[in-house]
Design a protein around this motif. Structure first.
Motif, PDB file in Angstrom:
ATOM      1  N   PHE A   1       3.834   8.520  35.416  1.00 58.54           N
ATOM      2  CA  PHE A   1       3.460   7.279  35.910  1.00 58.54           C
ATOM      3  C   PHE A   1       4.535   6.081  36.244  1.00 58.54           C
ATOM      4  O   PHE A   1       5.753   6.518  35.781  1.00 58.54           O
ATOM      5  CB  PHE A   1       2.785   6.441  34.642  1.00 58.54           C
ATOM      6  CG  PHE A   1       1.482   6.980  34.304  1.00 58.54           C
ATOM      7  CD1 PHE A   1       0.180   6.238  34.839  1.00 58.54           C
ATOM      8  CD2 PHE A   1       1.134   8.349  33.533  1.00 58.54           C
ATOM      9  CE1 PHE A   1      -0.890   6.791  34.438  1.00 58.54           C
ATOM     10  CE2 PHE A   1       0.004   8.665  33.452  1.00 58.54           C
ATOM     11  CZ  PHE A   1      -1.266   7.973  33.904  1.00 58.54           C
ATOM     12  N   ASP A   2       4.319   5.241  36.862  1.00 69.06           N
ATOM     13  CA  ASP A   2       5.254   4.304  37.502  1.00 69.06           C
ATOM     14  C   ASP A   2       5.819   3.644  36.126  1.00 69.06           C
ATOM     15  O   ASP A   2       7.179   3.384  36.201  1.00 69.06           O
ATOM     16  CB  ASP A   2       4.796   3.123  38.222  1.00 69.06           C
ATOM     17  CG  ASP A   2       4.123   3.680  39.839  1.00 69.06           C
ATOM     18  OD1 ASP A   2       4.687   5.046  39.928  1.00 69.06           O
ATOM     19  OD2 ASP A   2       3.689   3.266  40.369  1.00 69.06           O
ATOM     20  N   ARG A   3       5.106   3.111  35.271  1.00 69.91           N
ATOM     21  CA  ARG A   3       5.521   2.222  34.255  1.00 69.91           C
ATOM     22  C   ARG A   3       4.701   2.963  32.833  1.00 69.91           C
ATOM     23  O   ARG A   3       3.680   3.178  33.131  1.00 69.91           O
ATOM     24  CB  ARG A   3       5.329   0.854  34.114  1.00 69.91           C
ATOM     25  CG  ARG A   3       5.956   0.202  35.146  1.00 69.91           C
ATOM     26  CD  ARG A   3       5.666  -1.420  34.968  1.00 69.91           C
ATOM     27  NE  ARG A   3       5.696  -2.179  33.936  1.00 69.91           N
ATOM     28  CZ  ARG A   3       4.872  -2.747  33.655  1.00 69.91           C
ATOM     29  NH1 ARG A   3       4.044  -3.269  34.035  1.00 69.91           N
ATOM     30  NH2 ARG A   3       5.045  -3.479  32.180  1.00 69.91           N
ATOM     31  N   VAL A   4       5.512   3.023  31.843  1.00 72.89           N
ATOM     32  CA  VAL A   4       4.524   3.355  30.540  1.00 72.89           C
ATOM     33  C   VAL A   4       5.112   2.331  29.209  1.00 72.89           C
ATOM     34  O   VAL A   4       6.610   1.885  29.432  1.00 72.89           O
ATOM     35  CB  VAL A   4       5.367   4.756  29.939  1.00 72.89           C
ATOM     36  CG1 VAL A   4       4.227   5.211  28.873  1.00 72.89           C
ATOM     37  CG2 VAL A   4       4.930   5.770  31.151  1.00 72.89           C
ATOM     38  N   ILE A   5       4.089   1.808  28.710  1.00 71.05           N
ATOM     39  CA  ILE A   5       4.588   0.952  27.644  1.00 71.05           C
ATOM     40  C   ILE A   5       4.071   1.569  26.193  1.00 71.05           C
ATOM     41  O   ILE A   5       2.883   2.012  26.290  1.00 71.05           O
ATOM     42  CB  ILE A   5       3.793  -0.587  27.572  1.00 71.05           C
ATOM     43  CG1 ILE A   5       4.460  -1.135  28.880  1.00 71.05           C
ATOM     44  CG2 ILE A   5       3.929  -1.117  26.654  1.00 71.05           C
ATOM     45  CD1 ILE A   5       3.774  -2.308  29.414  1.00 71.05           C
TER      46      ILE A   5
END
Length: 294
Positions: free
Chosen positions: A58-62
């Motif tokens: 994924f582009d971003r993961v939180i």
């Protein structure tokens, strides 16, 4: 999640001895997912095992977790590592993530955390966060099994669930533990907002490796000594430890704790367990639940 806030809990030990998840599990989740992979939210992220893996896709993961100790351990695992520049860890509950806007999330995951959630509150929040056709994927695992040693497995189960206060049974957080033991079948996404619900399960056996039923995701070979440290990450052990502060593990200079007792009892009947450097094969029963946002 009170267990992980206790003074007896070690996030470092949890990170060392808890099992990780194989590529086959992540592949199953990713194959189910449709559409963009811009933002993934990892609930109850713990030490960040799943968060770090999902960052590859994924582009971003939180990753969020209500335990400050877990978040501290998770942040230390990526500190200074450029490959995790797209990862962020935040302290917070699964049921409320106000810092993320409506429909911004493509996938929400939870590994060995879904049994803690308050679903009356969680499902509306998942509906708010996820875009249309976005994915929820929750998985968890129950007790491990010594696949080559049925007697050892039976003794472990006795110690784990006997309700006597000197055993571990009365210290499991409920009803969450029963949800895990039932392979997360309690998790039922409301049909009004979720569709294409899929479940993947595995129930191990003690007739050798891969003798169980279903799709095996979680297996590991550990020494007897490492297995003893793993069971000390059980939430029930930390409850037992609080009520038996005088009982210290032999590995920490004490006269022995409940896990020393359990493995002594196992070794009485199964000679192989007398050497802590002997390797044992273990498998976990597991459940994976996936659903799409309508």
């Amino acid at each position: 999640m009170a267990t992980f806030a206790k003074s007896t809990f070690s996030a470092a030990s949890y990170a060392t001895f808890r099992p990780s998840y194989p590529a086959s599990l992540y592949n199953a989740v990713l194959a189910y997912h449709r559409g963009p992979k811009r933002l993934c939210l990892d609930l109850g992220c713990g030490t960040g095992i799943v968060t770090r893996e999902m960052s590859k896709h994924f582009d971003r993961v939180i990753g969020t977790d209500p335990s400050a100790g877990m978040i501290k351990q998770a942040r230390s695992s990526i500190e200074g590592d450029k490959q995790y520049a797209n990862v962020e860890f935040r302290e917070g509950s699964a049921e409320s993530t106000p810092s993320i806007g409506n429909g911004e999330v493509d996938m929400v995951v939870a590994g060995q955390a879904a049994h803690w959630f308050d679903y009356a509150t969680l499902w509306p929040e998942m509906k708010r966060l996820l875009r249309k056709d976005g994915t929820v994927a929750f998985w968890g695992y129950k007790d491990h099994v010594f696949v080559d040693f049925p007697e050892a497995t039976e003794i472990m189960q006795k110690y784990a669930y006997d309700p006597h206060p000197d055993m571990l049974g009365s210290y499991w957080p409920m009803p969450g533990r029963s949800y895990v033991q039932d392979k997360l079948r309690i998790i039922k996404p409301p049909s009004s907002d979720w569709e294409d619900v899929q479940r993947v399960e595995y129930e191990p056996d003690t007739k050798g490796k891969r003798s169980g039923e279903g799709t095996l995701f979680m297996e590991r070979s550990l020494t007897v000594g490492e297995t003893k440290e793993y069971v000390r990450t059980w939430s029930s052990f930390h409850g037992w430890q609080e009520t038996h502060p005088e009982r210290k593990a032999r590995s920490k200079g004490g006269t022995g704790d409940i896990m020393d007792d359990m493995f002594d009892r196992i070794a009485e009947g199964t000679e192989y367990f007398r050497r802590e450097d002997n390797v044992v094969n273990i498998e976990w029963g597991s459940g994976l639940v996936m659903a799409r946002r309508k």
